[in-house]
Design a protein around this motif. Structure first.
Motif, short mmCIF file in Angstrom:
data_model
loop_
_atom_site.label_atom_id
_atom_site.label_comp_id
_atom_site.label_asym_id
_atom_site.label_seq_id
_atom_site.Cartn_x
_atom_site.Cartn_y
_atom_site.Cartn_z
N LEU A 40 10.58 -20.35 16.87
CA LEU A 40 9.86 -21.55 16.02
C LEU A 40 10.43 -23.00 15.68
O LEU A 40 9.60 -23.72 15.08
N LEU A 41 11.61 -22.75 15.30
CA LEU A 41 11.96 -23.88 13.67
C LEU A 41 12.52 -25.28 15.40
O LEU A 41 12.13 -26.50 15.41
N ALA A 42 13.64 -24.70 16.78
CA ALA A 42 13.81 -25.45 17.60
C ALA A 42 12.50 -26.81 18.28
O ALA A 42 12.88 -27.67 18.77
N ILE A 43 11.83 -25.47 18.75
CA ILE A 43 11.26 -26.30 19.74
C ILE A 43 9.44 -27.01 18.87
O ILE A 43 9.89 -28.10 19.30
N PRO A 44 9.01 -26.83 17.68
CA PRO A 44 8.52 -28.36 17.52
C PRO A 44 9.12 -28.88 16.90
O PRO A 44 9.09 -30.08 17.09
N ALA A 45 10.69 -28.88 16.60
CA ALA A 45 11.46 -30.20 15.30
C ALA A 45 11.65 -30.73 17.09
O ALA A 45 11.98 -32.39 16.81
N THR A 46 11.96 -30.55 18.52
CA THR A 46 12.38 -31.22 19.48
C THR A 46 10.90 -31.68 19.82
O THR A 46 12.14 -33.11 20.17
N LEU A 47 9.99 -30.98 19.56
CA LEU A 47 8.99 -31.94 20.75
C LEU A 47 8.35 -33.76 19.54
O LEU A 47 8.32 -34.11 20.70
N LEU A 48 8.37 -33.42 18.38
CA LEU A 48 8.26 -33.77 17.72
C LEU A 48 9.33 -35.04 17.22
O LEU A 48 8.74 -36.94 16.95
N ILE A 91 10.29 -21.83 7.17
CA ILE A 91 10.27 -22.79 8.76
C ILE A 91 10.13 -24.76 8.61
O ILE A 91 10.58 -25.38 9.30
N PRO A 92 8.59 -24.62 8.30
CA PRO A 92 8.03 -26.21 8.21
C PRO A 92 8.85 -27.02 7.93
O PRO A 92 9.50 -28.39 8.19
N GLY A 93 10.15 -26.16 6.51
CA GLY A 93 10.95 -27.48 5.92
C GLY A 93 11.88 -27.94 7.08
O GLY A 93 12.27 -29.53 6.44
N LEU A 94 12.69 -26.75 7.29
CA LEU A 94 13.68 -26.95 8.09
C LEU A 94 12.85 -28.04 9.19
O LEU A 94 14.21 -29.20 9.87
N ILE A 95 12.16 -27.51 9.85
CA ILE A 95 11.20 -28.76 10.99
C ILE A 95 11.32 -29.94 10.40
O ILE A 95 11.68 -30.98 10.73
N THR A 139 21.39 -23.08 3.48
CA THR A 139 21.32 -23.56 2.54
C THR A 139 19.62 -23.68 1.63
O THR A 139 19.23 -24.08 0.97
N MET A 140 18.93 -24.19 3.01
CA MET A 140 16.93 -24.44 2.54
C MET A 140 16.59 -23.05 3.16
O MET A 140 15.76 -23.02 2.78
N THR A 141 16.90 -21.73 3.43
CA THR A 141 16.55 -20.58 3.82
C THR A 141 17.56 -19.35 3.04
O THR A 141 18.56 -19.28 3.15
N THR A 142 16.32 -18.16 3.27
CA THR A 142 16.86 -17.01 2.49
C THR A 142 17.16 -16.00 3.64
O THR A 142 16.99 -16.73 5.00
N GLN A 143 16.93 -14.80 3.67
CA GLN A 143 17.53 -13.87 4.67
C GLN A 143 16.05 -13.67 5.50
O GLN A 143 16.87 -14.24 6.68
#
Length: 273
Positions: A73-81, A136-140, A213-217
């Motif tokens: 959910l992180l890598a695919i949208p971030a890569t495309l954008l 996850i949107p924040g990491l994206i 640093t930006m996410t928890t468990q």
């Protein structure tokens, strides 16, 4: 036997030795992942397992699987954008130059050299204020912004080689800014999208600092979960090795299936640049 043939044999022999040396850690990873805890000793580090023990893989899968979807959910949208925005930036900075465009491009490239650690505290505060911290949107958003400089550089170098006469012809045919981009630039830069996509996907999938640093468990990607596999008292090396192999599998498959397009795109960019 001619001297040239001897040199070629020596060259291939040397390359084979270097390849085997490079693959030694992979061999240790594989054989250790299939061993039980009683077989994992320094004396038997190079030995093959007496029997295939899948317990390491079962435990690694049970602990990593909940975080696998986070990574996708992180890598695919971030890569495309990143690829999309980098392509549009490269298009503008190469074919629609304006006053100050070169200075803007230089400032964007400067972003490639800013260490992650130097902006970590203000970045966390900013993400908390816009309510995207621990999401996850924040990491994206972070990876898209940090990926824009290198993506823009790659696409700009690719688009510079496209003749301006083609754009003039498209304008005469009635195409505007987005029409030229959609109907001309995107089809001509498919290899560029492949190169940027593989580059970004690999970097985002393997990134650790922002993820930890930006996410928890519950929101952590798989690389943070992989680090958490190490026990506090006893390190289960079979689980660690199995987890490392499973975590690396998506990027490995990307290079296996798209590797030839990646090399082709790199060569195309080097020739055109």
């Amino acid at each position: 036997m001619t001297q040239k043939r001897v040199q070629r044999i020596a060259l291939y022999a040397g390359l084979t030795c270097l390849a085997l040396l490079f693959l030694v850690p992979v061999y240790v990873l594989l054989v250790t992942s299939f061993k039980g805890l009683d077989e994992i000793t320094l004396e038997r580090m190079w030995a093959l397992p007496k029997s295939l023990d899948w317990s390491g893989y079962r435990e690694a899968v049970s602990k990593l699987y909940p975080h696998l979807s986070n990574s996708f959910l992180l890598a695919i949208p971030a890569t495309l954008l990143s690829a999309l925005f980098g392509s549009m930036n490269g298009y503008v900075l190469s074919k629609w130059q304006f006053k100050g465009s070169n200075a803007l491009f230089a400032l964007m490239l400067f972003g490639m050299f800013i260490p992650y650690q130097s902006i970590l505290i203000p970045l966390i505060q900013f993400m908390q204020r816009i309510h995207l911290y621990n999401s996850i949107p924040g990491l994206i958003l972070i990876h898209v912004v940090y990926g824009l400089p290198v993506c823009t550089l790659m696409f700009r170098n690719f688009y510079v080689a496209i003749p301006n006469e083609m754009l003039e012809a498209a304008k005469i045919d009635g195409c505007g800014f987005f029409g030229i981009y959609k109907n001309m630039m995107v089809p001509l830069s498919v290899t560029g999208f492949v190169v940027v996509g593989i580059w970004q996907f690999t970097n985002i999938w393997n990134e650790f600092l922002f993820a930890v640093t930006m996410t928890t468990q519950k929101q952590q990607p798989i690389m943070v979960a992989l680090q958490n596999l190490s026990g506090s008292q006893i390190v289960q090396w079979n689980v660690q090795m199995a987890g490392a192999l499973l975590a690396a599998l998506p990027t490995l498959l990307v290079y296996i299936f798209l590797g030839r397009y990646f090399i082709r795109g790199l060569l195309a960019g080097s020739i055109k640049g």
